[in-house]
Motif scaffolding. Structure first.
Motif: not given
Ligand code: PLP
Length: 482
Positions: A231-236, A124-126, A93-100, A170-174, A197-202
């Protein structure tokens, strides 16, 4: 909400409610939403969401369409992450669920470890501290190097017999920088530990950046020792909200992620994700988006977003008063004041000009910053014009002062001991108290951010949770007889 309404009234009310929201299109909202600027693709994706919103991904034998679309999405992603033949994935459902799920799977793959832990950089992302909180996994936070990248030697040293997962971004959010994945993955692999590797946003940007000939540090499954990637479909991927992928190098690595339960009188429950009933809407929306854009489309969207990012980063560097935190590795830019300038006031001034930029509070030695997630639809020239005007206005109005006595008070408070009355007082003092259920944000947020900025992180959490709690109250009950 009172008596049943007519479709027209409901539509009008929905439209009125939405007017209070940030725009999701137009490229001026530089957090939370990502706009490709492709109206036809957006319309198609919305149609797909609507058509499948009642379908349930819980049972792929009942809704084979959703399984087919999920497998297509994983196959498409495999080409982006140098996935081996053995690679498998799950749509979440989203990046958080993938990381969890990456943390849950890593924990459950090592049942012999009685007090499991994960090793993460402080950037690292929250989602990872959240996973630790939910799943009873200790989080060992390793300070990043001065260049804001994870420090592989320090991370290697933090791995011990309780470590079930090591994470890199890849990369860090902040900060928008890519961690040294090869060294981190090698250290994990040497100890027989998984590396995520958290590439949710990259994940949907870096592969195309590489194809465009830009230097991209290694972060994919081509790096030995990387066991999973998010890697998140609902970002890039520019898909409607509610879609991300968790990819595993092999089916065996994914197996502990599955939950099965036959010990009840109902049907045998089988889940690949945290959700059980899963709307087909996001699956179909993501599938339609990826089909419509395709590799060529993503390549040109990435080219546009990176060109805008470069122009914005260069513009910020040239602007008196602001500096970029690090050269952007993708489409994220963080900027700090390099002189006497209040970045929170800059955010307010940008908002007054129709741009949303995200404030990031100071952390440790780090000053507060502005965070930008640049989309293909973002116009860098218009952005930089607004930014220059905002910086000038912020300089003219000066920083928002925090009374030193108040600052001392905030630093001395023990968040754990605060009751509801004290929290109410703090919210009122910060200008965040409304009637219950009312969003009582001041017109300008700089004063609130300035107060939060002097508060230690645990107090920020307590005050903002209290705020959110007070917002989330049922609206007035339906009067009897109405
Ligand atoms: C956005 C993001 C997440 C979490 O994704 P959500 O879709 O907001 O739950 C995790 N890691 C990184 C690096 C992100 O940018």
């Amino acid at each position: 909400m009172t008596a049943p309404s007519t479709p027209d009234r409901i539509r009008a009310r929905l439209a009125a409610l939405q007017e209070g929201d940030l725009p999701v299109q137009g490229g001026r909202t530089l957090a939370y939403v990502y706009d490709a600027g492709l109206a036809e693709v957006d319309a198609l994706a919305r149609e797909a969401v609507a058509a499948f919103s009642g379908s349930n991904g819980l049972d792929p034998t009942a809704f084979p369409s959703l399984l087919a679309m999920e497998n297509d999405l994983v196959a498409f992603a495999r080409e982006l992450v140098d996935g081996p033949e053995t690679m498998v994935g799950t749509l979440t459902s989203g990046g958080t669920e993938s990381c969890l799920l990456a943390v849950q799977g890593a924990r459950d793959a090592r049942p012999e470890v009685s007090a499991p832990s994960i090793v993460v950089p402080d950037t690292v992302h929250a989602a990872f501290p959240k996973a630790g909180h939910y799943f009873g996994v200790r989080v060992r936070v390793v300070p990043t190097a001065p260049d804001h990248r994870a420090d592989p030697a320090a991370m290697a040293a933090a791995i011990d017999d309780t470590t079930v997962l090591v994470v890199a971004s890849a990369p860090s959010y902040a900060d928008g920088v890519v961690d040294p994945v090869p060294a981190i993955a090698a250290a994990a692999s040497a100890r027989g530990v998984r590396c995520h590797v958290d590439a949710c946003i990259g994940g949907w940007v870096l592969p195309y950046a590489a194809r465009l000939g830009r230097p991209v540090p290694p972060w994919t499954f081509a790096v030995e020792g990387v066991t999973s990637i998010s890697m998140d479909l609902h970002k890039y991927g520019y898909a409607p909200k509610g879609a991300s992928l968790l990819l595993h190098r092999t089916p065996a690595l994914r197996r502990p992620q599955y939950f099965a339960h036959a010990g009840w009188p109902g049907y045998t429950m089988l889940n690949a994700t945290l959700q059980s009933t899963r709307s087909g809407g996001p699956t179909a929306g993501a599938w339609a988006t990826v089909q419509a854009i395709g590799h060529d489309g993503y390549l040109s969207l990435t080219e546009r977003a990176l060109a805008a990012t470069d122009a914005i980063a260069a513009g910020i560097a040239a602007l008196d008063g602001l500096a970029v935190v690090a050269a952007p590795a993708s489409t994220l830019v963080a900027a700090v004041a390099d002189g006497p300038l209040d970045v929170f006031t800059v955010c307010d001034e940008m908002a007054a000009r129709g741009w949303f930029v995200q404030p990031q509070l100071s952390y440790g030695e780090r000053p507060p910053s502005l965070h930008l997630a640049v989309s293909a639809a973002t116009d860098p020239v218009a952005f930089l014009d607004a930014l220059a005007a905002s910086v000038a206005a912020a300089r003219a109005s000066g920083p928002v002062p925090v009374d030193p006595a108040v600052a001392d008070l905030l630093r001395g408070l023990d968040p754990a001991s605060l009751g509801d009355d004290e929290l109410d007082l703090l919210l009122a003092a910060g200008g965040l108290a409304g009637e219950s259920g009312d969003l009582a944000l001041p017109e300008r947020m700089a004063s609130v951010n300035a107060l939060l900025d002097v508060a230690p992180p645990a107090l920020r959490e307590a005050v903002l949770v209290a705020f959110l709690d007070r917002l989330a109250r049922p609206t007035a009950p339906i009067a009897a007889g109405s």
